[in-house]
Design a protein around this motif. Structure first.
Motif, PDB file in Angstrom:
ATOM      1  N   TYR A 108      61.894  11.247  55.157  1.00  0.00           N
ATOM      2  CA  TYR A 108      61.060  12.396  55.505  1.00  0.00           C
ATOM      3  C   TYR A 108      59.613  11.981  55.729  1.00  0.00           C
ATOM      4  N   GLN A 109      59.156  10.984  54.985  1.00  0.00           N
ATOM      5  CA  GLN A 109      57.773  10.524  55.113  1.00  0.00           C
ATOM      6  C   GLN A 109      57.524   9.918  56.493  1.00  0.00           C
ATOM      7  N   TYR A 110      58.469   9.092  56.961  1.00  0.00           N
ATOM      8  CA  TYR A 110      58.335   8.442  58.262  1.00  0.00           C
ATOM      9  C   TYR A 110      59.030   9.234  59.374  1.00  0.00           C
ATOM     10  N   GLN A 111      59.595  10.398  59.046  1.00  0.00           N
ATOM     11  CA  GLN A 111      60.255  11.270  60.013  1.00  0.00           C
ATOM     12  C   GLN A 111      61.344  10.523  60.784  1.00  0.00           C
ATOM     13  N   GLY A 392      48.001  -1.339  53.456  1.00  0.00           N
ATOM     14  CA  GLY A 392      49.118  -0.421  53.277  1.00  0.00           C
ATOM     15  C   GLY A 392      50.005  -0.338  54.502  1.00  0.00           C
ATOM     16  N   GLU A 393      51.237   0.113  54.272  1.00  0.00           N
ATOM     17  CA  GLU A 393      52.200   0.254  55.362  1.00  0.00           C
ATOM     18  C   GLU A 393      52.131   1.629  56.013  1.00  0.00           C
ATOM     19  N   HIS A 394      51.751   2.654  55.248  1.00  0.00           N
ATOM     20  CA  HIS A 394      51.822   4.025  55.747  1.00  0.00           C
ATOM     21  C   HIS A 394      50.929   4.257  56.958  1.00  0.00           C
ATOM     22  N   ILE A 395      49.687   3.765  56.909  1.00  0.00           N
ATOM     23  CA  ILE A 395      48.722   4.076  57.951  1.00  0.00           C
ATOM     24  C   ILE A 395      49.148   3.546  59.312  1.00  0.00           C
ATOM     25  N   VAL A 396      49.905   2.446  59.352  1.00  0.00           N
ATOM     26  CA  VAL A 396      50.305   1.878  60.638  1.00  0.00           C
ATOM     27  C   VAL A 396      51.721   2.270  61.042  1.00  0.00           C
TER      28      VAL A 396
END
Length: 426
Positions: A108-111, A392-396
């Motif tokens: 869900y976070q990365y859709q 971090g991994e999320h921002i990219v």
């Protein structure tokens, strides 16, 4: 090694583990085997080792339970917005958990239910920062490793190499005896104050300058304080004492006019992630724009700022994501507060921004293979803000939908781990 070991210290893998970790190509699957080894090889007492074995035996049950909890928490919203049924989501999440080892919430976070992302879900990464922590403990310390944790050291390093960097007005020392010690009158301009060694935008404050008669006064970003130069110095010194670390006072930077209105008026920055595989030249693998929102002076993604995927080849912005609220997060074409269009904007000085990050990576004397450079794009070109050895991994990944596993990231990280553990020093 003797004495108390750091949390992220790991001994050299055994012969069996080396066969498991080194036998195949350094790819995403190899990276996940390293992650499992990092969990399993953590120094433990005999009782803790038994508990770890018990946790391992129960892992399929616990992972299945976590997957169902994730679907219960977010599945109905996905069904309503995107039309994907609950049974399909259950199968997808279970396949992701047991097939790729990803945390259920990552779906869900990365859709990963989106058609454009679903087929590549095994290439996304969610906790590879653990491997960077282990690598930082294992690799020999380089002469420039201090720039990753000390903003003053970073600025000094940049000036040594002639790299553009934001200037400093003062360093507020928490060890000073009283508020008058070392007082330096600030120039009559807006100021940004930040702790020298905190991460993720923590502790950053903006002070706007105006004139009261002929004397400058500064008002904090929330409008709660209005102080003259000496009162501001005293306040910042008290803050440094409370935070138990020095505070760096810098001039407020202003973005290039083409991107100045994208956020709340505070500085936007570009995260440029670069990798260096052994003695090869560094390369850019991912880029993202960070936009500050609301009353926050920092553009950090974890502090509520917008993250925008940026095409590394062209500098063209994609859609934005704000890492707050309930999943699934909307993909935004515009700033939700101002309506300013973000998608399709082309960042100015783009080639110079990438070249600056690559040049900095070439200059830095560190064995760490992956660095996230924060760069501000001003009217006259880019300047360096920070260097992050644990990017971090999320921002990219969250805004762009491009998985890090599809870049050289896993290959470079796996090879660095193999080199770091090639010679035993235990």
């Amino acid at each position: 090694m003797k004495g108390s070991l750091p949390y992220w210290y790991r001994p050299r893998p055994s012969a069996i583990w080396r066969w498991v970790l080194y036998a195949n190509e350094p790819d995403v699957r190899c990276l996940r085997r390293w992650l499992f080894w990092v969990w399993w090889s953590r120094p433990r007492t005999p009782l803790q080792r038994l508990r770890a074995m018990w946790d391992l035996a129960l892992r399929p049950v616990m992972c299945g339970k976590a997957a169902l909890f994730a679907v219960v928490a977010y599945g109905e919203r996905v069904r309503r917005i995107h039309g994907i049924g609950i049974p399909r989501q259950v199968l997808d999440v279970l396949g992701q958990v047991f097939g790729a080892g990803l945390d259920p919430v990552t779906y869900y976070q990365y859709q990963l239910f989106l058609r454009s992302r679903r087929g590549r879900r095994r290439e996304y990464l969610d906790v590879s920062g653990k491997l960077l922590q282990v690598l930082a403990q294992r690799l020999p310390k380089g002469p420039d490793d201090g720039i990753f944790t000390d903003k003053v050291a970073f600025a000094s390093w940049c000036r040594t190499w002639g790299l553009p960097v934001v200037g400093d007005h003062a360093l507020i020392d928490p060890m000073a005896a009283d508020s008058k010690s070392g007082f330096i009158p600030f120039p009559a301009e807006d100021l940004v104050v930040k702790p020298i060694n905190w991460r993720a935008g923590e502790g950053i404050s903006l002070w706007r300058c105006s004139l009261q008669g002929n004397e400058p006064v500064w008002e904090d970003g929330n409008g709660g304080k209005r102080l003259d130069a000496r009162a501001l110095w005293a306040h910042l010194q008290q803050s440094a004492v409370a935070m138990r670390r020095p505070l760096l006072v810098q001039p407020r930077l202003v973005n290039h006019p083409a991107i100045r209105e994208l956020g709340n008026g505070c500085l936007c920055s570009v995260r440029v992630m670069t990798v260096r595989d052994g003695g090869q030249r560094p390369q850019v693998i991912a880029t993202a724009l960070r936009i500050p929102m609301g009353q926050c002076a920092a553009d950090n993604f974890d502090q509520g700022g917008l993250g925008v995927g940026v095409d590394p080849r062209t500098g063209r912005c994609g859609r934005a994501v704000q890492k707050t609220g309930e999943y699934p997060l909307p993909l935004l074409e515009c700033n939700p507060h101002t309506g300013v269009v973000i998608e399709g904007q082309v960042l100015p000085h783009w080639r110079a921004t990438l070249d600056l990050a690559l040049t900095a990576h070439e200059r830095v004397r560190s064995a760490l293979p992956i660095i996230g450079w924060d760069v501000a794009i001003l009217a006259d070109g880019p300047v360096l803000l920070e260097a992050n050895h644990l990017p971090g991994e999320h921002i990219v990944q969250m805004p762009s939908g491009i998985p890090l596993g599809a870049t050289p990231y896993p290959r470079v990280l796996c090879r660095a781990l193999r080199r770091a553990f090639a010679e035993s020093d235990d």
